[in-house]
Design an enzyme around this catalytic site. Structure first.
Site, PDB file in Angstrom:
ATOM      1  N   HIS A 222       0.802  -1.141   0.005  1.00  9.68           N
ATOM      2  CA  HIS A 222      -0.083  -0.017   0.032  1.00  9.68           C
ATOM      3  C   HIS A 222       0.974   1.277   0.128  1.00  9.68           C
ATOM      4  O   HIS A 222       1.888   1.137   0.822  1.00  9.68           O
ATOM      5  CB  HIS A 222      -0.888  -0.037   1.236  1.00  9.68           C
ATOM      6  CG  HIS A 222      -2.119  -0.988   1.074  1.00  9.68           C
ATOM      7  ND1 HIS A 222      -2.992  -0.832  -0.002  1.00  9.68           N
ATOM      8  CD2 HIS A 222      -2.631  -2.032   1.987  1.00  9.68           C
ATOM      9  CE1 HIS A 222      -3.936  -1.780   0.367  1.00  9.68           C
ATOM     10  NE2 HIS A 222      -3.753  -2.342   1.254  1.00  9.68           N
ATOM     11  N   CYS A 278      -0.061   2.435  -4.643  1.00  9.14           N
ATOM     12  CA  CYS A 278      -0.743   3.664  -4.857  1.00  9.14           C
ATOM     13  C   CYS A 278       0.111   4.842  -4.581  1.00  9.14           C
ATOM     14  O   CYS A 278       0.846   4.852  -3.857  1.00  9.14           O
ATOM     15  CB  CYS A 278      -2.001   3.622  -4.047  1.00  9.14           C
ATOM     16  SG  CYS A 278      -3.114   2.385  -4.510  1.00  9.14           S
TER      17      CYS A 278
END
Length: 413
Positions: A222, A278
């Site tokens: 992440h 991301c």
């Protein structure tokens, strides 16, 4: 170890040679054999068994571009192997050699305490405290895949790390002992991708780096974009990566990554950072970002002028999954079964298929493949919300510590 099935895929000459070397446990000759086979096309063809498939008479490789040729003994027509087929066979042999070396040297992963471990024992961290002041120039890689738990869980990160490790070993010449892997599945506490361990591993990656070194930092997990309160970000946001314990220990900011692995890079050292997360466009805070639409480098240096973002003379290049304001997909879009990070899957498969690509070519091909997936999904879906949910709305990006011609420089890890 069961090698029978793997050996069946090779000509009898190769299989017998491998069996002999394996039976003797001679790793040195084993290395010499595979290096010779891989490094010379003429020898590769000979070692691969250019013999008649019917009578086993040895044949001379034709110099023409014909796809088959006749055996002078039995008149059997035999196909000519392409260079791509030879490379695939060499790669299969290399893969077998890696497994056999683990078995012979006693480092067989299947027999270790953790059968899922991707680290060769002893791990690089165990020997990083060596008293030697210098080390041979070479290749070193840090691969991090974070799975997380509950609602934050990612299914494809472990596949990403495995694929990247295999690619570096089989296709890029990295040695297993010079690759450090941090995943949630490791048993040793120091190999879990916690914030503390990741920061320590970043130090290991660049420690004692010297001219000629090729370093790789890979992260699959992440990433988050947060407001910048230091005034050193042009867009007003800092990019972060999330360790497994980010909920309690916090995230690792782009400033931290930059100071840890960009500042120490000496002249002649090259670092490639591959970040599949991301909001990862400028996660290394490098001073130049490539604009693919306008085919030019844009200034990403700190607007205040007080923050340091440059190296100590070395070159840092970041390949990111998406722009700072985009998300990266953990998807089955390319295999229909296995979860992977879209950027990781495309990068590895494109570099395997097209040898000697430039950075610009790689970036273009990744964008094209993502567009193909989106077009196919739009065609099959009729409801807009479903289309948006299925589409891979990410644009891989390149940034660097120094600008260069992306269509002339070839990517070499």
């Amino acid at each position: 170890m069961h090698c029978t099935f793997a050996l069946r895929t090779f000509p009898i000459e190769v299989a017998l040679s491998l069996c002999f070397l394996l039976s003797k446990g001679n790793l040195l000759l084993l290395e010499l054999y595979i290096t010779t086979m891989s490094g010379n096309n003429h020898i590769t063809m000979a070692a691969s068994g250019v013999v008649c498939s019917k009578c086993r008479h040895r044949l001379s490789v034709p110099t023409t571009n014909s796809t088959e040729f006749k055996c002078p003994t039995c008149n059997m027509m035999n196909p000519v192997q392409s260079h791509e087929q030879c490379r695939n066979r060499d790669r299969s042999i290399k893969k077998l050699i890696v497994k056999v070396k683990e078995k012979i040297s006693g480092n067989d992963l299947a027999s270790s305490e953790n059968p899922h471990s991707l680290n060769k024992k002893p791990s690089p961290l165990d020997i990083s405290g060596s008293s030697s002041k210098t080390r041979p120039a070479g290749k070193r890689a840090l691969l991090i895949g974070v799975i997380y738990k509950s609602k934050h869980k990612l299914k494809g990160t472990i596949n990403d790390v495995k694929g990247m490790r295999e690619f570096l070993i089989l296709d890029c010449g990295f040695k297993e002992e010079n690759i450090l892997v941090l995943t949630d599945k490791e048993i040793e506490p120091e190999l879990i991708p916690t914030k503390k361990n990741i920061l320590k591993s970043l130090e290991w990656l660049v420690k004692d780096c010297q001219a000629g070194d090729s370093l790789v930092f890979y992260f699959s997990g992440h990433g988050v974009s947060q407001p910048d309160f230091d005034g050193d970000e042009r867009d007003g946001f800092s990019e972060t990566i999330c360790p497994v314990d980010f909920m309690t220990e916090g995230m690792i900011f782009d400033n931290d990554i930059n100071s840890a692995i960009v500042w120490p890079l000496k002249n002649g050292v090259t670092l490639h950072a591959i970040v599949d997360a991301c909001h990862s466009g400028t996660v290394l805070d490098l001073e130049h970002v490539y604009n693919r639409q306008e085919n030019k480098w844009e200034d990403n240096s700190p607007p205040s002028g007080n923050a340091r973002k440059h190296s100590d003379g070395g070159l840092a290049i970041s390949l990111s999954a998406c722009l700072d304001n985009q998300v990266a997909a953990d998807t089955t879009a390319f295999t229909a079964k296995t979860m992977n990070g879209a950027m990781t899957y495309l990068l590895i498969n494109i570099l395997k298929k097209y040898r000697g690509l430039t950075y610009g070519d790689l970036l273009d091909l990744m964008h094209e493949e993502l567009e193909k997936v989106n077009e196919s999904r739009c065609f099959s879906e009729k409801i807009y919300k479903k289309i948006r949910k299925k589409m891979l709305l990410q644009k891989p990006q390149i940034s660097a510590s120094k600008p260069f011609d992306v269509y002339k420089e070839h990517l070499v890890l």
